[in-house]
Design an enzyme around this catalytic site. Structure first.
Site, PDB file in Angstrom:
ATOM      1  N   SER B 118       0.840  -1.197   0.000  1.00  0.00           N
ATOM      2  CA  SER B 118       0.000   0.000   0.000  1.00  0.00           C
ATOM      3  C   SER B 118       0.876   1.249   0.000  1.00  0.00           C
ATOM      4  CB  SER B 118      -0.908   0.010   1.228  1.00  0.00           C
ATOM      5  OG  SER B 118      -0.133  -0.006   2.404  1.00  0.00           O
ATOM      6  N   HIS B 139      -3.338  -3.718  -5.390  1.00  0.00           N
ATOM      7  CA  HIS B 139      -3.607  -3.292  -4.018  1.00  0.00           C
ATOM      8  C   HIS B 139      -5.048  -3.589  -3.617  1.00  0.00           C
ATOM      9  CE1 HIS B 139      -3.951   0.153  -0.887  1.00  0.00           C
ATOM     10  NE2 HIS B 139      -3.612  -0.976  -0.307  1.00  0.00           N
ATOM     11  N   GLU B 151      -6.762  -1.581  -6.600  1.00  0.00           N
ATOM     12  CA  GLU B 151      -5.961  -0.625  -7.373  1.00  0.00           C
ATOM     13  C   GLU B 151      -4.881  -1.397  -8.135  1.00  0.00           C
ATOM     14  OE1 GLU B 151      -6.087   3.411  -4.595  1.00  0.00           O
ATOM     15  OE2 GLU B 151      -4.558   1.928  -4.159  1.00  0.00           O
ATOM     16  N   ASN B 189      -5.351   6.027  -0.637  1.00  0.00           N
ATOM     17  CA  ASN B 189      -4.614   6.502   0.536  1.00  0.00           C
ATOM     18  C   ASN B 189      -4.140   7.937   0.382  1.00  0.00           C
ATOM     19  OD1 ASN B 189      -4.986   4.340   2.184  1.00  0.00           O
ATOM     20  ND2 ASN B 189      -3.082   3.317   1.618  1.00  0.00           N
TER      21      ASN B 189
END
Lengths: 259, 283
Positions: B118, B139, B151, B189
């Site tokens: 991540s 991800h 992702e 994120n």
């Protein structure tokens, strides 16, 4: 039982041509307690309204001019609600100086107002406390839940959302992903009610930009610098749904395509 | 079409990825250096599959078949036969770099090597292989069997064929792929940082308190949870380290600057629900 007749209706003046102006007008009329009157008519007839609601964000010169133009209408007990997406209430109040500064309460909400249960309020430093109570009661009368917070441009929800949108705009501008993938990622990866770019299109990019540039101007911190693509889209008139084009293109309010 | 998947690492994410891959019909080789960790992963997967069967999401037969499709092993060489290897080892750069170097030797050049990282650079991991075009980020979000989003992260050398195959694989798992370039925090994120950071800043400036900010974000913004409640759920330490990582990745870009108060919360040991208290108290 209170019988409301035309005679004891109060006057409300709504300033600006923001989409929220029309929403405020409708909400005021629904209460059947307000005459919504045009500022020019009030000036001509010498009507001093119970409440003045000001709505401009992007064009601060117009915002200031609108408030100053309405200044002769301000009675000692006129409540002045001003949109504080782009300036603190304290700054807007400072423009009115000795006539009305203590009667200003800032409000912040993004379009559409009709969908928002909650509207944030913030007193200016100069505000006399009774006007905050009146602002609360007024919102409650309109069926909204007031939340009184401290005074800074954008208050809470618009400020946080504008920063999320700004980050999404930076990522988009830098070619990190497509607009559609950015929106999908935020809806599915972290449960946002809408993707930030589609949300920006709904709110209007001019208002999102107004919050960012307002914070940038007021606080001088780089973190509020608007993504250059936002500035350019606003300058190009790609303001979102209301103009048929923003991060997406729209046909009758439905997304047609994205770039 | 990818039918044979290797998963490296039997932790929460590895086990979850192995489970959903097996549920969707893939043969799965689940690797961990540690036999005990594998045993735990297998039990966790079995329990989850049984729960799904009990809820009626799967038939008992399907749950059993899915479990049969997972082979646990402690020999990395066995991943040679996989069309896709997903690395889900602990988030340590040296460890992951070493794994990619080994997998590059073990697997034929057409095998896709993906990392569930991540926070680390995919380009950097790919640099440890001879065939960077077959390396990408994949991800998943926790819990991997449930969360719809994956992702797909393109490093500088990642090939288009690799991306297309991963898109097909993610769809096969009934999940939604999004493709993004290898940048700090990828999409979620990174773009979610202001939700926490700006809430902390507003609180720090004394404009509103924790409860009021959470309430406003839920009631005015229709967010499911407020920024402070959500930090308590995620773990304030985990949230803080994500912010620190994205901030560092962008060389100190001030938009990502962590808030000192959040670090103080981490220092205090009040990390959220897992410690019985964070911004809120959980009796």
């Amino acid at each position: 039982m209170v019988i409301i007749t035309t005679r004891n209706k109060r006057y409300a003046v709504i300033l600006g041509d923001h989409p929220l102006a029309e929403e405020w007008r409708i909400l005021c009329q629904k209460t059947e307690q307000f005459h919504v009157e045009d500022v020019d008519i009030c000036l001509a007839k010498g009507i001093q309204p119970d409440i003045i609601i000001e709505t401009t964000n992007y064009d601060l010169e117009k915002k200031r001019a609108d408030l100053l133009r309405a200044r002769p209408l301000i009675a000692d007990d006129t409540l002045i609600l001003t949109s504080v997406l782009a300036v603190a209430a304290t700054e807007a109040a400072s423009w009115l100086e000795n006539r009305g500064a203590g009667q200003v309460v800032g409000y912040a909400t993004f379009y559409p107002l009709g969908e928002r249960k909650v509207v944030e309020l913030a007193p200016a430093l100069q505000t006399d406390p009774p006007f905050v109570d009146r602002a609360r009661s007024f919102l409650e009368l309109l069926g909204k839940k007031p939340e009184v917070v401290g005074d800074e441009a954008g208050l809470v929800f618009p400020r946080i959302l504008a920063l999320i949108i700004n980050e999404a705009a930076f990522a988009y501008m830098e070619g990190t992903a497509t607009a559609a993938d950015i929106d999908l990622a935020m809806r599915l990866g972290t449960n946002y009610p809408q993707g930030p770019l589609a949300w920006a299109d709904e709110i209007g990019l001019d208002d999102v930009y107004a919050v960012l540039s307002g914070l940038y101007r007021a606080l001088g911190e780089e973190r509020y610098r608007p993504a250059p693509i936002l500035r350019k889209m606003v300058l190009a008139g790609w303001l979102g749904k209301k103009r048929g084009r923003g991060f997406y293109r729209y046909d009758n309010g439905e997304i047609r395509e994205h770039d | 079409m990818i039918e044979r998947v290797g998963v490296v690492g039997g932790g929460t994410m590895g086990a979850g990825i192995a489970q959903i891959s097996a549920q969707k019909g893939c043969q799965v080789l689940l690797y961990d250096v540690n036999q005990e960790a594998l045993e735990k992963a297998r039990q966790q997967i079995e329990k989850r599959l049984k729960n799904l069967a009990a809820k009626g999401s799967l038939t008992e037969g399907e749950a059993e078949e899915a479990l049969q499709r997972i082979i646990c092993l402690t020999d990395l060489e066995k991943l040679e036969s996989c069309q896709l290897v997903i690395e889900a080892a602990p988030e340590k750069l040296e460890l992951k770099e070493e794994l990619f170097a080994q997998l590059d030797q073990i697997c034929p050049p057409e095998t896709i090597l993906a990392s569930n990282t991540s926070s680390l650079s995919i380009t950097r991991l790919a640099a440890r292989t001879r065939h960077g075009e077959r390396v990408a980020g994949l991800h998943f979000f926790n819990p991997a069997p449930v969360m719809k989003l994956v992702e797909i992260v393109k490093g500088i050398k990642t090939g288009e064929r690799c991306v297309q195959q991963l898109i097909q694989f993610v769809k096969k798992l009934s999940k939604q792929p999004v493709v993004c370039r290898d940048t700090p925090g990828f999409l979620v994120n990174r773009i979610a940082r202001p939700f926490y950071n700006e809430a902390l800043k507003i609180m720090g400036e004394g404009l509103a308190d924790v409860e009021q900010i959470d309430r406003i974000m839920k009631e005015a913004g229709q967010f499911r949870m407020g920024p402070f409640e959500l930090q308590d759920l995620i773990g304030i330490d985990v949230n803080f380290s994500t912010t620190v990582s994205v901030h560092g990745g962008f060389f100190g870009e001030s938009r990502f600057r962590p808030h000192p108060f959040q670090e103080r919360m981490v220092h205090s040991g009040q990390l959220g629900r897992k410690t019985g208290g964070g911004y809120y108290h959980y009796p």
